[in-house]
Motif scaffolding. Structure first.
Motif, PDB file in Angstrom:
ATOM      1  N   GLY A 200       0.849  -1.180   0.000  1.00 16.45           N
ATOM      2  CA  GLY A 200       0.000   0.000   0.000  1.00 16.45           C
ATOM      3  C   GLY A 200       0.884   1.230   0.000  1.00 16.45           C
ATOM      4  O   GLY A 200       2.016   1.193   0.493  1.00 16.45           O
TER       5      GLY A 200
ATOM      6  N   ASP B 233      -3.667   2.521   0.879  1.00 18.85           N
ATOM      7  CA  ASP B 233      -3.877   2.205   2.293  1.00 18.85           C
ATOM      8  C   ASP B 233      -5.055   3.055   2.808  1.00 18.85           C
ATOM      9  O   ASP B 233      -6.037   3.212   2.075  1.00 18.85           O
TER      10      ASP B 233
ATOM     11  N   MET C 124       4.055  -4.505   8.742  1.00 25.29           N
ATOM     12  CA  MET C 124       3.040  -4.649   9.799  1.00 25.29           C
ATOM     13  C   MET C 124       2.700  -6.136   9.949  1.00 25.29           C
ATOM     14  O   MET C 124       3.017  -6.949   9.082  1.00 25.29           O
TER      15      MET C 124
HETATM   16  N1  LIG Z   1      -2.448  -1.423   2.277  1.00 26.19           N
HETATM   17  C1  LIG Z   1      -1.720  -2.498   2.517  1.00 26.19           C
HETATM   18  N2  LIG Z   1      -1.357  -2.807   3.787  1.00 26.19           N
HETATM   19  C2  LIG Z   1      -0.595  -3.898   4.030  1.00 26.19           C
HETATM   20  N3  LIG Z   1      -0.193  -4.751   3.081  1.00 26.19           N
HETATM   21  C3  LIG Z   1      -0.522  -4.478   1.822  1.00 26.19           C
HETATM   22  N4  LIG Z   1      -0.251  -5.133   0.685  1.00 26.19           N
HETATM   23  C4  LIG Z   1      -0.833  -4.451  -0.320  1.00 26.19           C
HETATM   24  N5  LIG Z   1      -1.485  -3.366   0.144  1.00 26.19           N
HETATM   25  C5  LIG Z   1      -1.306  -3.356   1.483  1.00 26.19           C
END
Ligand SMILES: Nc1ncnc2[nH]cnc12
Ligand SMILES: CSC[C@H]1O[C@H](OP(=O)(O)O)[C@H](O)[C@@H]1O
Length: 290
Positions: free
Chosen positions: A90, A211, A161
């Motif tokens: 993201g 995100d 994360m």
């Molecule tokens: N927004 C996001 N947050 C975490 N992992 C991701 N992989 C792709 N988009 C993501």
């Protein structure tokens, strides 16, 4: 000077590599656990390639349970000299719109409770992570993505994360304050473990979404990501092909090949032999003669 054997870790949306010639899936066992899948071995041009789908074919592994130790160890056992990882991420930055490819150069590890080292009491090592990616590999990857037709940014900080849930809006904004520019769930501890295994590592991230920090937009959901992933995947395959073909014929040594040289603190008479047996692929060059 020697030759390249490139480990490709395929992220979400990248589960096989038709570009490989003479390809064959092989099972590699690791004392650290079960790798995500078999490894697809083959060649692209003058380069040997070992492809491992990070979540397994059919996307079976949740990020928290991707066994990064087993994956890195298995790639090392399969003869890899270097690793190019591919990931969907993201965006946490106005400059990095969905569709863009980003050569990551820094990480913030906000994962929780994942095994993140090969070392332990009885064989203590502290590797340097100040510069967590191999700049030479990263440059070749960025060049290849451009050649494949992508818009590319070189240099960005990746927030790892835990997931599998996406961030709250408040978390997404917080990570921007921390200086993170893209977010994913798998780049750490993968990058740390690659360094411990003395494998130069680069991460090419494909931006799939904004995100959840933009108040004017819907929060991220997996449908948006899959749509963008599908749009990116042909370019990702072309990038891997261009990356391998763009590598020089001979591989000159990287300082990361010897990252463990001054990293081990445990006195030889205090070494844990059982642990060392598990470390045979990762660190065996240091103690095979012991
Ligand atoms: N927004 C996001 N947050 C975490 N992992 C991701 N992989 C792709 N988009 C993501
Ligand atoms: C498909 S949405 C979230 C999922 O995608 C990324 O995976 P990868 O890094 O393997 O491409 C992200 O880290 C999550 O695991």
């Amino acid at each position: 000077m020697s030759e390249w054997t490139i480990g490709i870790i395929g992220g979400s949306g990248l589960y096989a590599m038709d570009a490989l010639e003479d390809r064959q899936w092989i099972e590699v066992t690791s004392p650290w656990g079960k790798p995500s899948d078999k490894i697809l071995c083959g060649t692209i041009g003058h380069v040997r390639v070992r492809f491992l789908p990070r979540h397994g074919r059919g996307h079976v592994h949740i990020p928290s349970k991707v066994d990064a130790r087993a994956n890195i160890d298995a790639l090392k056992r399969a003869g890899c000299t270097d690793i190019l990882a591919i990931s969907a991420v993201g965006s946490l930055s106005e400059e990095l719109a969905p569709g863009r490819f980003v050569a990551v150069d820094q990480f913030i590890d906000n994962t929780k409770g994942r095994p993140s080292t090969f070392f332990d009491s009885g064989f203590v090592a502290h590797v340097s992570m100040g510069d967590p990616v191999c700049s030479r590999l990263s440059k070749y990857a960025a060049k290849a993505a451009e050649k494949a037709g992508a818009d590319v940014t070189e240099g960005a900080t990746y927030l790892a994360m835990e997931g599998p849930q996406f961030s709250t809006r408040a978390e997404s904004k917080l990570y921007r304050h921390w200086g993170a520019e893209v977010i994913g769930m798998t780049g750490m501890p993968e990058a740390k473990l690659a360094r411990e295994a003395e494998l130069p590592y680069a991460l090419l991230a494909m931006v799939t979404d904004w995100d959840s920090w933009r108040d004017s937009e819907d929060a991220v959901d997996v449908g948006v990501i899959i749509e963008q992933m599908n749009a990116n995947s042909a370019t990702a395959v072309k990038t891997v092909e261009a990356f391998c073909k763009g590598l020089p014929k001979k591989r000159t040594p990287s300082p990361i090949d010897t990252a463990l040289d001054d990293a081990i603190l445990t006195a030889p008479d205090k070494h844990d032999r059982e642990l060392m047996a598990k470390l045979d692929a990762v660190a065996g060059r240091l103690f095979r003669a012991e």
